[in-house]
Design a protein around this motif. Structure first.
Motif, PDB file in Angstrom:
ATOM      1  N   ILE A   4       0.897  -1.401   0.454  1.00 33.11           N
ATOM      2  CA  ILE A   4      -0.035  -0.004  -0.041  1.00 33.11           C
ATOM      3  C   ILE A   4       0.659   1.193  -0.035  1.00 33.11           C
ATOM      4  O   ILE A   4       1.676   1.127   0.921  1.00 33.11           O
ATOM      5  CB  ILE A   4      -0.959   0.167   1.228  1.00 33.11           C
ATOM      6  CG1 ILE A   4      -1.681  -1.253   1.220  1.00 33.11           C
ATOM      7  CG2 ILE A   4      -1.596   1.269   1.273  1.00 33.11           C
ATOM      8  CD1 ILE A   4      -2.540  -1.228   2.431  1.00 33.11           C
ATOM      9  N   LYS A   5       0.652   2.241  -0.805  1.00 33.34           N
ATOM     10  CA  LYS A   5       1.504   3.243  -0.897  1.00 33.34           C
ATOM     11  C   LYS A   5       0.642   4.597  -0.385  1.00 33.34           C
ATOM     12  O   LYS A   5      -0.493   4.331  -0.566  1.00 33.34           O
ATOM     13  CB  LYS A   5       1.738   3.583  -2.595  1.00 33.34           C
ATOM     14  CG  LYS A   5       2.841   2.584  -3.100  1.00 33.34           C
ATOM     15  CD  LYS A   5       3.304   3.241  -4.496  1.00 33.34           C
ATOM     16  CE  LYS A   5       4.157   2.100  -4.879  1.00 33.34           C
ATOM     17  NZ  LYS A   5       5.314   2.626  -5.537  1.00 33.34           N
ATOM     18  N   ILE A   6       1.361   5.221   0.543  1.00 35.80           N
ATOM     19  CA  ILE A   6       0.809   6.288   1.236  1.00 35.80           C
ATOM     20  C   ILE A   6       1.842   7.563   0.968  1.00 35.80           C
ATOM     21  O   ILE A   6       2.876   7.219   1.036  1.00 35.80           O
ATOM     22  CB  ILE A   6       0.462   6.031   2.827  1.00 35.80           C
ATOM     23  CG1 ILE A   6       1.711   5.536   3.395  1.00 35.80           C
ATOM     24  CG2 ILE A   6      -0.652   4.930   2.691  1.00 35.80           C
ATOM     25  CD1 ILE A   6       1.294   5.651   4.968  1.00 35.80           C
ATOM     26  N   SER A   7       1.344   8.578   1.020  1.00 36.20           N
ATOM     27  CA  SER A   7       1.877   9.674   0.836  1.00 36.20           C
ATOM     28  C   SER A   7       3.076   9.875   2.108  1.00 36.20           C
ATOM     29  O   SER A   7       2.725   9.458   3.103  1.00 36.20           O
ATOM     30  CB  SER A   7       1.369  11.100   0.835  1.00 36.20           C
ATOM     31  OG  SER A   7       0.713  11.427   2.082  1.00 36.20           O
ATOM     32  N   SER A   8       4.188  10.458   1.834  1.00 37.02           N
ATOM     33  CA  SER A   8       5.047  10.826   2.875  1.00 37.02           C
ATOM     34  C   SER A   8       4.589  11.826   3.968  1.00 37.02           C
ATOM     35  O   SER A   8       4.722  11.528   5.063  1.00 37.02           O
ATOM     36  CB  SER A   8       6.311  11.565   2.196  1.00 37.02           C
ATOM     37  OG  SER A   8       6.211  12.636   1.695  1.00 37.02           O
ATOM     38  N   ARG A   9       3.595  12.591   3.570  1.00 36.26           N
ATOM     39  CA  ARG A   9       3.050  13.597   4.529  1.00 36.26           C
ATOM     40  C   ARG A   9       2.052  12.676   5.518  1.00 36.26           C
ATOM     41  O   ARG A   9       2.345  12.992   6.737  1.00 36.26           O
ATOM     42  CB  ARG A   9       2.219  14.552   3.694  1.00 36.26           C
ATOM     43  CG  ARG A   9       1.543  15.549   4.766  1.00 36.26           C
ATOM     44  CD  ARG A   9       0.526  16.467   3.999  1.00 36.26           C
ATOM     45  NE  ARG A   9       0.971  17.949   4.532  1.00 36.26           N
ATOM     46  CZ  ARG A   9       0.514  19.119   3.903  1.00 36.26           C
ATOM     47  NH1 ARG A   9       0.047  19.225   3.070  1.00 36.26           N
ATOM     48  NH2 ARG A   9       0.862  20.123   4.547  1.00 36.26           N
ATOM     49  N   LEU A  10       1.193  11.809   4.996  1.00 36.89           N
ATOM     50  CA  LEU A  10       0.541  10.858   5.673  1.00 36.89           C
ATOM     51  C   LEU A  10       1.471  10.133   6.666  1.00 36.89           C
ATOM     52  O   LEU A  10       1.182   9.899   7.671  1.00 36.89           O
ATOM     53  CB  LEU A  10      -0.585  10.229   4.769  1.00 36.89           C
ATOM     54  CG  LEU A  10      -1.383   8.862   5.804  1.00 36.89           C
ATOM     55  CD1 LEU A  10      -2.270   9.901   6.840  1.00 36.89           C
ATOM     56  CD2 LEU A  10      -2.057   8.318   4.761  1.00 36.89           C
ATOM     57  N   SER A  11       2.508   9.652   6.039  1.00 34.10           N
ATOM     58  CA  SER A  11       3.425   8.695   6.861  1.00 34.10           C
ATOM     59  C   SER A  11       3.986   9.623   7.992  1.00 34.10           C
ATOM     60  O   SER A  11       4.094   8.885   9.113  1.00 34.10           O
ATOM     61  CB  SER A  11       4.501   8.146   5.818  1.00 34.10           C
ATOM     62  OG  SER A  11       4.029   7.345   4.873  1.00 34.10           O
TER      63      SER A  11
END
Length: 164
Positions: A4-11
């Motif tokens: 699952i790819k999530i944005s760096s901001r959300l990470s």
């Protein structure tokens, strides 16, 4: 199997949430379970707070992902080093445990700041006592695992190329 790819901001924000959760667990153990934190416990909490603020700043700023990733990992690894010291103290034979020191409030009021910081980072005999365990691991051991996980999560953002 795709990750699952999530944005760096959300990470980065998720890293902040984990740090807030760790601080909440510490507050629960102190105020509900009446476990008084030793100087090394307080130092670890401060390191978790600093790591969490790093994650929050990275999420809000949303620029310089790689710089923030390294900075946050260094904060987390600094906390891990404090946790390692704490775990080491807890595994010393009783005759090698340092003497117990005064409380943190007393140190802050009566000792020079440099001496107080030194005692907070090296620990006292109070730090060798194991008050609570989960699955055979003490609080500092769990905190060490959390710091290493946070450092890994931060460094993952160094290579996370998903959209912001």
């Amino acid at each position: 199997m795709k990750l699952i790819k999530i944005s760096s901001r959300l990470s980065f924000f998720l890293g902040f949430v984990v740090c807030v959760s760790l601080l909440a667990v510490g507050a629960y153990l102190q105020f509900v379970k009446q476990l008084e934190p030793c100087p090394l416990c307080i130092s670890q909490r401060l390191a978790i707070l600093a790591t969490g603020l790093g994650f929050l700043l990275a999420a809000v700023h949303n620029q310089g992902r790689k710089i923030y990733a390294v900075f946050i990992a260094l904060l987390a690894l600094s906390g891990a080093s404090i946790s390692i010291r704490h775990v080491w103290l807890q595994h010393l034979p009783p005759e090698e445990v340092p003497e117990c020191g005064p409380g943190i409030e007393y140190m802050l009021q009566n000792f020079p700041l440099a001496e107080t910081i030194k005692l907070m980072l090296t620990g006292t005999g109070d730090c060798a006592k194991v008050d609570w365990t989960l699955l055979g691991l003490s609080i500092p051991a769990w905190t060490l695992l959390a710091f290493l996980t946070l450092a890994g999560w931060a460094l993952y953002q160094f290579w996370n190329n998903t959209a912001k």
